[in-house]
Scaffold this motif. Structure first.
Motif, mmCIF file in Angstrom:
data_model
loop_
_atom_site.group_PDB
_atom_site.id
_atom_site.type_symbol
_atom_site.label_atom_id
_atom_site.label_comp_id
_atom_site.label_asym_id
_atom_site.label_seq_id
_atom_site.Cartn_x
_atom_site.Cartn_y
_atom_site.Cartn_z
ATOM 1 N N VAL A 171 21.336 -7.852 -1.466
ATOM 2 C CA VAL A 171 20.551 -8.951 -0.727
ATOM 3 C C VAL A 171 20.013 -9.652 -1.897
ATOM 4 O O VAL A 171 19.322 -9.153 -2.857
ATOM 5 C CB VAL A 171 19.528 -8.610 0.085
ATOM 6 C CG1 VAL A 171 18.541 -9.753 0.671
ATOM 7 C CG2 VAL A 171 20.072 -7.537 1.183
ATOM 8 N N PRO A 172 19.951 -10.999 -1.961
ATOM 9 C CA PRO A 172 20.694 -11.935 -0.937
ATOM 10 C C PRO A 172 22.135 -11.933 -0.674
ATOM 11 O O PRO A 172 22.700 -11.503 -2.013
ATOM 12 C CB PRO A 172 20.259 -13.399 -1.347
ATOM 13 C CG PRO A 172 19.785 -13.334 -2.666
ATOM 14 C CD PRO A 172 19.393 -11.831 -2.980
ATOM 15 N N ILE A 173 22.508 -12.099 0.214
ATOM 16 C CA ILE A 173 23.985 -12.000 0.731
ATOM 17 C C ILE A 173 24.937 -13.000 0.069
ATOM 18 O O ILE A 173 24.380 -14.462 0.791
ATOM 19 C CB ILE A 173 24.390 -11.785 2.207
ATOM 20 C CG1 ILE A 173 23.351 -10.375 2.640
ATOM 21 C CG2 ILE A 173 25.634 -11.428 2.475
ATOM 22 C CD1 ILE A 173 23.118 -10.092 3.970
ATOM 23 N N THR A 174 25.603 -13.023 -0.643
ATOM 24 C CA THR A 174 26.595 -14.138 -0.971
ATOM 25 C C THR A 174 28.161 -14.103 -0.336
ATOM 26 O O THR A 174 28.036 -13.098 0.649
ATOM 27 C CB THR A 174 27.101 -14.052 -2.364
ATOM 28 O OG1 THR A 174 27.946 -12.634 -2.664
ATOM 29 C CG2 THR A 174 25.824 -13.737 -3.446
ATOM 30 N N GLU A 175 28.674 -15.062 -0.224
ATOM 31 C CA GLU A 175 30.216 -14.882 0.384
ATOM 32 C C GLU A 175 31.032 -13.881 -0.268
ATOM 33 O O GLU A 175 32.149 -13.637 0.486
ATOM 34 C CB GLU A 175 30.960 -16.197 0.490
ATOM 35 C CG GLU A 175 29.866 -17.188 1.027
ATOM 36 C CD GLU A 175 28.797 -18.010 0.526
ATOM 37 O OE1 GLU A 175 28.799 -17.526 -0.643
ATOM 38 O OE2 GLU A 175 28.388 -18.708 0.694
ATOM 39 N N ALA B 162 20.054 -14.617 3.022
ATOM 40 C CA ALA B 162 21.475 -15.279 2.685
ATOM 41 C C ALA B 162 21.035 -15.903 1.236
ATOM 42 O O ALA B 162 19.939 -16.430 0.927
ATOM 43 C CB ALA B 162 21.527 -16.614 3.629
ATOM 44 N N SER B 163 22.258 -15.700 0.320
ATOM 45 C CA SER B 163 22.262 -16.756 -0.728
ATOM 46 C C SER B 163 23.134 -17.783 -0.412
ATOM 47 O O SER B 163 24.292 -17.652 0.272
ATOM 48 C CB SER B 163 23.189 -15.946 -1.741
ATOM 49 O OG SER B 163 23.475 -17.052 -2.641
ATOM 50 N N SER B 164 22.506 -19.106 -0.266
ATOM 51 C CA SER B 164 23.514 -20.222 0.246
ATOM 52 C C SER B 164 23.568 -21.160 -0.868
ATOM 53 O O SER B 164 23.928 -22.174 -1.010
ATOM 54 C CB SER B 164 22.308 -21.193 1.146
ATOM 55 O OG SER B 164 21.980 -20.432 2.026
ATOM 56 N N SER C 69 18.037 -19.885 4.646
ATOM 57 C CA SER C 69 16.938 -20.732 3.898
ATOM 58 C C SER C 69 16.563 -19.929 2.494
ATOM 59 O O SER C 69 16.234 -20.337 1.877
ATOM 60 C CB SER C 69 15.295 -20.687 4.612
ATOM 61 O OG SER C 69 15.800 -21.444 5.627
ATOM 62 N N GLY C 70 17.119 -18.737 2.452
ATOM 63 C CA GLY C 70 16.854 -17.819 1.294
ATOM 64 C C GLY C 70 15.516 -16.977 1.120
ATOM 65 O O GLY C 70 15.408 -16.384 0.092
ATOM 66 N N ALA C 71 14.904 -17.089 2.119
ATOM 67 C CA ALA C 71 13.604 -16.281 2.337
ATOM 68 C C ALA C 71 13.681 -15.653 3.507
ATOM 69 O O ALA C 71 14.222 -15.828 4.408
ATOM 70 C CB ALA C 71 12.449 -17.592 2.208
ATOM 71 N N GLY C 72 13.157 -14.260 3.294
ATOM 72 C CA GLY C 72 13.062 -13.273 4.392
ATOM 73 C C GLY C 72 11.295 -13.085 4.679
ATOM 74 O O GLY C 72 10.641 -13.228 4.194
ATOM 75 N N PHE C 73 11.753 -12.869 6.215
ATOM 76 C CA PHE C 73 10.213 -12.879 6.813
ATOM 77 C C PHE C 73 10.464 -11.520 7.882
ATOM 78 O O PHE C 73 11.513 -11.583 8.629
ATOM 79 C CB PHE C 73 9.918 -13.948 7.671
ATOM 80 C CG PHE C 73 9.715 -15.325 6.928
ATOM 81 C CD1 PHE C 73 8.225 -15.654 6.305
ATOM 82 C CD2 PHE C 73 10.658 -16.245 6.712
ATOM 83 C CE1 PHE C 73 8.298 -16.478 5.297
ATOM 84 C CE2 PHE C 73 10.354 -17.271 5.860
ATOM 85 C CZ PHE C 73 9.133 -17.441 5.232
ATOM 86 N N SER C 74 9.683 -10.807 7.989
ATOM 87 C CA SER C 74 9.687 -9.559 8.662
ATOM 88 C C SER C 74 9.161 -10.031 10.257
ATOM 89 O O SER C 74 8.574 -11.070 10.490
ATOM 90 C CB SER C 74 8.601 -8.590 8.247
ATOM 91 O OG SER C 74 7.316 -8.933 8.478
#
Ligand code: UFG
Length: 327
Positions: A125-129, A286-288, A248-253
């Motif tokens: 994480v972040p997840i790339t393609e 995500a990695s965007s 957005s590249g940010a994680g929220f619980s």
């Protein structure tokens, strides 16, 4: 461009159709209203009600289109585990029919709604393609199968295709928002509690390996997501199938989302701790970077409170319209 939008009466398809119209495109929506709502088709789009596997081939053969944006799909993870046949048929078989109809009509431009669910439980994480695709449910598997089919059509038949792999889409735009018959998504459910339509929100799992023990997701504003479709359409190249993660590249619980909903609404939101939901990964972010570099995409509404505020405004609008209709 003159564009065929399947699933344009749904949440994501409807907002994307709206943004396409605002950019000067002509839009024809095909939707069977099985999960969408005729009110979700934006003004200015022509709406043809019916099954995409029947109506889309007919329209593609009879009229001229420059491209297709394909949103129509079944998308409930839990249901896909219990009734996989619905997903293999409704998602994969119908999309193959659509691809064949596009080929027969010589329509070479496609933007497809793929999903983060193709990755399953990520290793990094972040997840790339580049992340291995190992879906953990038939929903994700059906979307991945379509991605593979599209790649082979691009190679063999010169399709100019883009798959956009959405993370957690939320918020509202231009009076269009989440209004599903069966709601399973966190933000609309939490806001329905705030609005008094539900008593409490269940937190599915408080023992995840995350900072506060609840699952972490990457929430992307629906308008940012829609703008990526526009960029994908404009930059497509024949014989190429591009894949982009969109978040957005940010994680929220889950707890952070509930706190944001309390801040935005100013209302108490009772919670109930519940077991983990089967099939849920702990963390999806995500990695965007690829979308930013190759599409020139830049998410503008990354503040969680802003996303929640737009969803709340939409829900309150729905409530007052329902109230007015009863008068
Ligand atoms: N959650 C709760 N309580 C609820 C509803 C959800 O705690 O009442 C939790 C879920 O367990 C999850 C998080 O909130 O941890 C987000 O859940 P959503 O259902 O809103 O979204 P998902 O992350 O499950 O689903 C999204 C997309 C799917 C896609 C999936 C990929 O909506 O289309 O990501 O894993 F398949």
């Amino acid at each position: 461009m003159r564009l065929l939008v399947t699933g344009g009466a749904g949440y994501v398809g409807g907002v994307c159709a709206k943004v396409l119209l605002e950019s000067g495109h002509e839009v024809v929506v095909v939707d069977d209203l099985s999960t969408g709502n005729a009110d979700g088709v934006p003004l200015g789009a022509r709406f043809v009600e019916g099954d995409i596997a029947e109506v889309a081939p007919r329209l593609l053969a009879a009229e001229t289109f420059d491209g297709v944006l394909h949103f129509a799909a079944m998308s409930l993870v839990g249901e896909s585990v219990e009734q996989p046949e619905k997903y293999w048929h409704g998602n994969v078989v119908k999309t193959l029919t659509l691809l064949e109809a596009m080929r027969a009509a010589g329509v070479g431009r496609l933007v497809f709604s793929s999903t983060a669910a193709v990755y399953g439980e990520p290793q990094r994480v972040p997840i790339t393609e580049e992340e291995p695709t190992r879906p953990t449910n038939p929903y994700g598997a059906s979307k991945l199968a379509i991605d593979h089919a599209i790649t082979s059509y691009a190679v063999a038949h010169g399709l100019a295709a883009t798959s956009l792999r959405y993370f957690n889409v939320a918020g509202a735009y231009a009076g269009l928002g989440e209004n599903r018959v069966v709601e399973t998504h966190l933000i609309p459910l939490v806001l329905q509690v705030a609005a008094g339509y539900r008593k409490s929100i269940s937190i599915f799992g408080t023992d995840w390996p995350t900072a506060d023990g609840t699952a972490v997701r990457d929430y992307i504003h629906i308008r940012d997501l829609a703008l990526a479709h526009l960029l994908a359409l404009n930059t497509a190249e024949a014989g190429t199938h591009r894949l982009f993660n969109l978040g957005s590249g940010a994680g929220f619980s889950v707890r952070e989302v509930i706190s944001a909903c309390r801040r935005v609404t100013g209302l108490p939101i009772p919670t109930v701790e519940a077991p983990r939901r089967p099939g849920d990964p702990a963390t999806l972010i995500a990695s965007s970077a690829r979308a930013v570099a190759e599409l020139g995409w830049q998410p503008e509404h990354t503040d969680l409170d802003e996303i929640v505020a737009d969803a709340w405004e939409y829900l309150r609008g729905l409530g007052s319209r329902a109230h007015a209709a009863q008068q």
